[in-house]
Design an enzyme around this catalytic site. Structure first.
Site, short mmCIF file in Angstrom:
data_model
loop_
_atom_site.label_atom_id
_atom_site.label_comp_id
_atom_site.label_asym_id
_atom_site.label_seq_id
_atom_site.Cartn_x
_atom_site.Cartn_y
_atom_site.Cartn_z
N HIS A 176 -0.50 19.33 -67.45
CA HIS A 176 -1.34 20.24 -66.64
C HIS A 176 -0.93 21.68 -66.93
O HIS A 176 -0.07 22.24 -66.26
CB HIS A 176 -1.15 19.92 -65.16
N HIS A 197 -2.49 25.65 -67.93
CA HIS A 197 -3.63 26.57 -68.06
C HIS A 197 -3.43 27.41 -69.33
O HIS A 197 -3.06 28.58 -69.27
CB HIS A 197 -3.73 27.45 -66.82
N ARG A 223 -11.05 26.37 -51.88
CA ARG A 223 -11.63 26.91 -53.11
C ARG A 223 -12.48 25.87 -53.86
O ARG A 223 -13.02 26.16 -54.92
CB ARG A 223 -10.52 27.42 -54.03
N HIS A 273 -7.05 18.16 -58.37
CA HIS A 273 -6.28 19.22 -57.70
C HIS A 273 -6.31 18.94 -56.20
O HIS A 273 -7.37 18.96 -55.57
CB HIS A 273 -6.92 20.58 -58.00
N HIS A 321 -0.25 18.23 -57.57
CA HIS A 321 0.21 19.09 -56.46
C HIS A 321 0.56 18.24 -55.24
O HIS A 321 0.36 18.67 -54.10
CB HIS A 321 -0.83 20.14 -56.08
N ASP A 371 1.85 23.15 -64.22
CA ASP A 371 0.81 24.12 -63.84
C ASP A 371 1.06 25.44 -64.57
O ASP A 371 0.76 26.52 -64.06
CB ASP A 371 0.79 24.34 -62.33
#
Length: 390
Positions: free
Chosen positions: A62, A64, A164, A196, A225, A286
């Site tokens: 995971h 980004h 979100r 998520h 998470h 992350d």
């Protein structure tokens, strides 16, 4: 290129004892008690692994890689990751994801970045989609993306129980899971949905309802998470005992490190004590994602950046601070993600597997040397290979 790693104590991740390992190009060629080099044979790179542990290259499921964030406006979009941000953490395989922002960060961007990192020397895959539902794909179809695009192995990260998220229904997630599953079956890929998990009260309710009311197995999901708060962590124990996979995020702000009672290293110890199978637990960093901070009214008040190097730091803490055995701690970032994501040539030190290897100092458990696809990236703590723009 032939590389001979001599005299190391091997965790594959199960313990193998002292072995010599011959890397033949990008594959592990031989593992023997001793491999002797003929006196007149000079075209071989020999690495002395005495006083070192030799372990599989780490898998970070995971990351980004294009950057993440934006919750505080355009200036808070985190930058793209660089090669050594990854290799200094012992990571040789990354799974790229999009997050909150599926507008200025696109699937085309994600795949291009993944291919660039692979050209620089590590192995990469990606998930299709982002937080948002409906899923924004390349081909217009989740199933087609997984089947037709080599880099795409599943869907994610889809946000649930988070302010979100797109506030999808159970039926929305059910259909995503069904399409991803068929895509995975037809292409021999994992087809998992990386979820998520936010800190809302619904927690894992959607996933449990899908598993209870449809034929979709619990193993189709990889919620991450799971140490976000104590209530979610407690729920994760029950979920994992039912056969579900659970992933813990190793990046956190300094404030979270001080206050969090579900630190991944600590969580791992508790999970094992509670009888959760060690094969169902993974860590991911992350990395390069934003670490937004919100007040009680959900207003943005600050930002940090996730680090891939945090991945092994938590494994090391599990061994040194929590007394978790080295093999079980290593499983969270080697064999477990390899098995869950169907990365058949990754996660193990075994003849015929990809030559992704990390050497760890026995005394300090610090990363010493990192080899990705047979190429030495880090040697005795020094960077050997840098990214194009580093």
């Amino acid at each position: 290129m032939l590389t001979l790693i001599k005299g190391g104590e091997v965790y594959a991740p199960s313990y193998m004892g002292k072995k010599d390992i011959l890397l033949v190009g990008n594959k592990i060629g031989y593992i023997k008690d001793e491999i002797c080099v003929p006196k007149d044979f000079v075209d071989i790179n020999i690495i002395d692994a005495k006083d070192k542990y030799v372990v599989p290259g780490f898998i970070d499921s995971h990351v980004h890689i294009c950057g993440g964030g934006g919750e505080g406006g355009f200036k808070t979009r985190t930058p793209e990751i660089q090669l050594t941000d990854i290799t200094l953490g012992g990571v040789t395989t990354v799974i790229g994801v999009l997050g909150t922002d599926g507008t200025t960060r696109t699937m085309s961007n994600l795949i291009a970045k993944a291919r660039g990192l692979e050209e620089e020397g590590i192995t990469t895959y990606v998930y299709t989609g982002s937080y948002q539902v409906p899923i924004r794909t390349i081909t217009g179809s989740i199933q087609d993306d997984i089947i037709l695009i080599d880099k795409i192995i599943g869907v994610g990260e889809v946000a649930l129980s988070d302010h979100r998220s797109s506030q999808p229904t159970v039926e929305d997630i059910m259909k995503i899971a069904a399409e991803a599953r068929v895509g995975g079956i037809l292409s021999d890929k994992a087809g998992v949905i990386n979820i998520h998990m936010g800190d809302g009260e619904r927690q894992l309710d959607f996933l449990e309802e899908i598993v209870e009311t449809t034929e979709i197995p619990i193993t189709q999901f990889l919620p991450t998470h799971m140490g976000r708060n104590t209530k979610l962590f407690i729920k994760s124990i029950e979920y994992a005992k039912k056969g579900g996979f659970i992933d813990f995020t190793t990046s956190s702000s300094s404030e979270e490190k001080k206050s969090r009672d579900t630190k991944p290293s600590r969580a791992l110890k508790i999970l094992l004590e509670e009888g959760v199978s060690p094969k169902n637990i993974t860590f991911s960093s992350d990395g390069q994602g934003s670490l937004p901070k919100f007040d009680n009214e959900r207003n943005f008040i600050g930002l940090g950046v996730g680090k891939v190097t945090s991945l092994y730091e938590e494994v090391r803490d599990a061994i040194l601070d929590e007394g978790v055995s080295m093999d079980k701690a290593l499983m969270t970032i080697t064999s477990n993600p390899a098995n869950i994501l169907k990365l058949y040539r990754k996660g193990y030190i075994k003849e015929g597997m990809d030559s992704d290897v990390v050497l760890i100092d026995k005394d300090t458990l610090e990363i010493d040397t990192v080899i990705a696809m047979g190429r030495v990236m880090i040697l005795e703590g020094e960077i050997i290979v840098k990214g194009t723009f580093e």
